[in-house]
Write a protein that holds these residues in place. Structure first.
Motif, PDB file in Angstrom:
ATOM      1  N   GLU A  16       0.835  -1.207   0.000  1.00  0.00           N
ATOM      2  CA  GLU A  16       0.000   0.000   0.000  1.00  0.00           C
ATOM      3  C   GLU A  16       0.866   1.252   0.000  1.00  0.00           C
ATOM      4  O   GLU A  16       0.585   2.214  -0.718  1.00  0.00           O
ATOM      5  CB  GLU A  16      -0.937   0.020   1.207  1.00  0.00           C
ATOM      6  CG  GLU A  16      -2.051  -0.998   1.147  1.00  0.00           C
ATOM      7  CD  GLU A  16      -3.047  -0.741   0.034  1.00  0.00           C
ATOM      8  OE1 GLU A  16      -3.142   0.403  -0.466  1.00  0.00           O
ATOM      9  OE2 GLU A  16      -3.734  -1.695  -0.356  1.00  0.00           O
ATOM     10  N   ILE A  20       1.070   4.279  -2.736  1.00  0.00           N
ATOM     11  CA  ILE A  20       0.896   5.688  -2.384  1.00  0.00           C
ATOM     12  C   ILE A  20       2.072   6.509  -2.903  1.00  0.00           C
ATOM     13  O   ILE A  20       1.884   7.602  -3.449  1.00  0.00           O
ATOM     14  CB  ILE A  20       0.740   5.837  -0.858  1.00  0.00           C
ATOM     15  CG1 ILE A  20      -0.608   5.273  -0.416  1.00  0.00           C
ATOM     16  CG2 ILE A  20       0.880   7.296  -0.444  1.00  0.00           C
ATOM     17  CD1 ILE A  20      -0.754   5.129   1.088  1.00  0.00           C
ATOM     18  N   TRP A  36      -9.484  16.135  -3.931  1.00  0.00           N
ATOM     19  CA  TRP A  36     -10.287  15.295  -3.052  1.00  0.00           C
ATOM     20  C   TRP A  36     -10.121  13.824  -3.421  1.00  0.00           C
ATOM     21  O   TRP A  36     -10.017  12.968  -2.541  1.00  0.00           O
ATOM     22  CB  TRP A  36     -11.764  15.685  -3.141  1.00  0.00           C
ATOM     23  CG  TRP A  36     -12.625  14.850  -2.253  1.00  0.00           C
ATOM     24  CD1 TRP A  36     -12.904  15.084  -0.947  1.00  0.00           C
ATOM     25  CD2 TRP A  36     -13.293  13.628  -2.586  1.00  0.00           C
ATOM     26  NE1 TRP A  36     -13.697  14.098  -0.441  1.00  0.00           N
ATOM     27  CE2 TRP A  36     -13.957  13.171  -1.434  1.00  0.00           C
ATOM     28  CE3 TRP A  36     -13.387  12.864  -3.748  1.00  0.00           C
ATOM     29  CZ2 TRP A  36     -14.707  12.010  -1.410  1.00  0.00           C
ATOM     30  CZ3 TRP A  36     -14.136  11.700  -3.724  1.00  0.00           C
ATOM     31  CH2 TRP A  36     -14.778  11.282  -2.558  1.00  0.00           C
ATOM     32  N   ARG A  39      -6.728  12.507  -2.099  1.00  0.00           N
ATOM     33  CA  ARG A  39      -6.752  12.380  -0.636  1.00  0.00           C
ATOM     34  C   ARG A  39      -7.610  11.194  -0.225  1.00  0.00           C
ATOM     35  O   ARG A  39      -7.251  10.423   0.664  1.00  0.00           O
ATOM     36  CB  ARG A  39      -7.283  13.661   0.009  1.00  0.00           C
ATOM     37  CG  ARG A  39      -6.296  14.791  -0.046  1.00  0.00           C
ATOM     38  CD  ARG A  39      -6.708  15.976   0.808  1.00  0.00           C
ATOM     39  NE  ARG A  39      -8.107  16.148   1.038  1.00  0.00           N
ATOM     40  CZ  ARG A  39      -8.899  17.020   0.409  1.00  0.00           C
ATOM     41  NH1 ARG A  39      -8.407  17.802  -0.524  1.00  0.00           N
ATOM     42  NH2 ARG A  39     -10.173  17.110   0.725  1.00  0.00           N
ATOM     43  N   ARG A  40      -8.742  11.015  -0.866  1.00  0.00           N
ATOM     44  CA  ARG A  40      -9.641   9.904  -0.538  1.00  0.00           C
ATOM     45  C   ARG A  40      -8.970   8.562  -0.842  1.00  0.00           C
ATOM     46  O   ARG A  40      -9.092   7.608  -0.078  1.00  0.00           O
ATOM     47  CB  ARG A  40     -10.944  10.045  -1.313  1.00  0.00           C
ATOM     48  CG  ARG A  40     -11.946   8.981  -1.023  1.00  0.00           C
ATOM     49  CD  ARG A  40     -12.439   9.097   0.406  1.00  0.00           C
ATOM     50  NE  ARG A  40     -13.385   8.034   0.642  1.00  0.00           N
ATOM     51  CZ  ARG A  40     -13.327   7.213   1.659  1.00  0.00           C
ATOM     52  NH1 ARG A  40     -12.414   7.335   2.572  1.00  0.00           N
ATOM     53  NH2 ARG A  40     -14.205   6.254   1.799  1.00  0.00           N
ATOM     54  N   ILE A  42      -5.778   7.897  -0.761  1.00  0.00           N
ATOM     55  CA  ILE A  42      -4.755   7.676   0.259  1.00  0.00           C
ATOM     56  C   ILE A  42      -5.403   7.253   1.565  1.00  0.00           C
ATOM     57  O   ILE A  42      -4.956   6.315   2.241  1.00  0.00           O
ATOM     58  CB  ILE A  42      -3.899   8.943   0.462  1.00  0.00           C
ATOM     59  CG1 ILE A  42      -3.219   9.354  -0.827  1.00  0.00           C
ATOM     60  CG2 ILE A  42      -2.893   8.732   1.589  1.00  0.00           C
ATOM     61  CD1 ILE A  42      -2.372   8.319  -1.492  1.00  0.00           C
ATOM     62  N   GLU A  43      -6.475   7.930   1.951  1.00  0.00           N
ATOM     63  CA  GLU A  43      -7.187   7.568   3.190  1.00  0.00           C
ATOM     64  C   GLU A  43      -7.690   6.131   3.116  1.00  0.00           C
ATOM     65  O   GLU A  43      -7.594   5.379   4.082  1.00  0.00           O
ATOM     66  CB  GLU A  43      -8.360   8.507   3.420  1.00  0.00           C
ATOM     67  CG  GLU A  43      -7.954   9.908   3.793  1.00  0.00           C
ATOM     68  CD  GLU A  43      -9.118  10.871   3.769  1.00  0.00           C
ATOM     69  OE1 GLU A  43     -10.254  10.461   3.452  1.00  0.00           O
ATOM     70  OE2 GLU A  43      -8.900  12.051   4.074  1.00  0.00           O
ATOM     71  N   HIS A  44      -8.199   5.753   1.968  1.00  0.00           N
ATOM     72  CA  HIS A  44      -8.737   4.403   1.804  1.00  0.00           C
ATOM     73  C   HIS A  44      -7.608   3.358   1.853  1.00  0.00           C
ATOM     74  O   HIS A  44      -7.806   2.267   2.401  1.00  0.00           O
ATOM     75  CB  HIS A  44      -9.483   4.301   0.478  1.00  0.00           C
ATOM     76  CG  HIS A  44     -10.095   2.960   0.251  1.00  0.00           C
ATOM     77  ND1 HIS A  44     -11.175   2.508   0.950  1.00  0.00           N
ATOM     78  CD2 HIS A  44      -9.752   1.973  -0.595  1.00  0.00           C
ATOM     79  CE1 HIS A  44     -11.484   1.289   0.544  1.00  0.00           C
ATOM     80  NE2 HIS A  44     -10.631   0.932  -0.384  1.00  0.00           N
ATOM     81  N   PHE A  46      -4.979   3.424   3.636  1.00  0.00           N
ATOM     82  CA  PHE A  46      -4.598   3.160   5.028  1.00  0.00           C
ATOM     83  C   PHE A  46      -5.762   2.609   5.801  1.00  0.00           C
ATOM     84  O   PHE A  46      -5.683   1.943   6.738  1.00  0.00           O
ATOM     85  CB  PHE A  46      -4.073   4.418   5.715  1.00  0.00           C
ATOM     86  CG  PHE A  46      -2.650   4.711   5.359  1.00  0.00           C
ATOM     87  CD1 PHE A  46      -1.650   3.811   5.645  1.00  0.00           C
ATOM     88  CD2 PHE A  46      -2.316   5.880   4.720  1.00  0.00           C
ATOM     89  CE1 PHE A  46      -0.343   4.077   5.318  1.00  0.00           C
ATOM     90  CE2 PHE A  46      -0.999   6.152   4.399  1.00  0.00           C
ATOM     91  CZ  PHE A  46      -0.008   5.252   4.687  1.00  0.00           C
TER      92      PHE A  46
END
Length: 46
Positions: A16, A20, A36, A39-40, A42-44, A46
């Motif tokens: 992962e 990234i 957005w 960022r989304r 990357i958030e997903h 992790f």
């Protein structure tokens, strides 16, 4: 279902992180902050 070993999970985390790095390597902090979708993703991850 058998539980996954910690080694397999650590390999997943490293993959992962590599994804990234590939996604963000050409981005600036400003372009990353205004995207957005990025960022989304990357958030997903992790």
């Amino acid at each position: 279902m058998t539980p996954r070993s910690f080694r397999i999970r650590l390999v997943d985390i490293r993959e992962e992180i590599a994804g990234i790095r590939g996604l963000t390597k050409d981005q600036t902090a400003e372009s990353f902050g205004t995207s957005w979708v990025m960022r989304r993703a990357i958030e997903h991850a992790f």
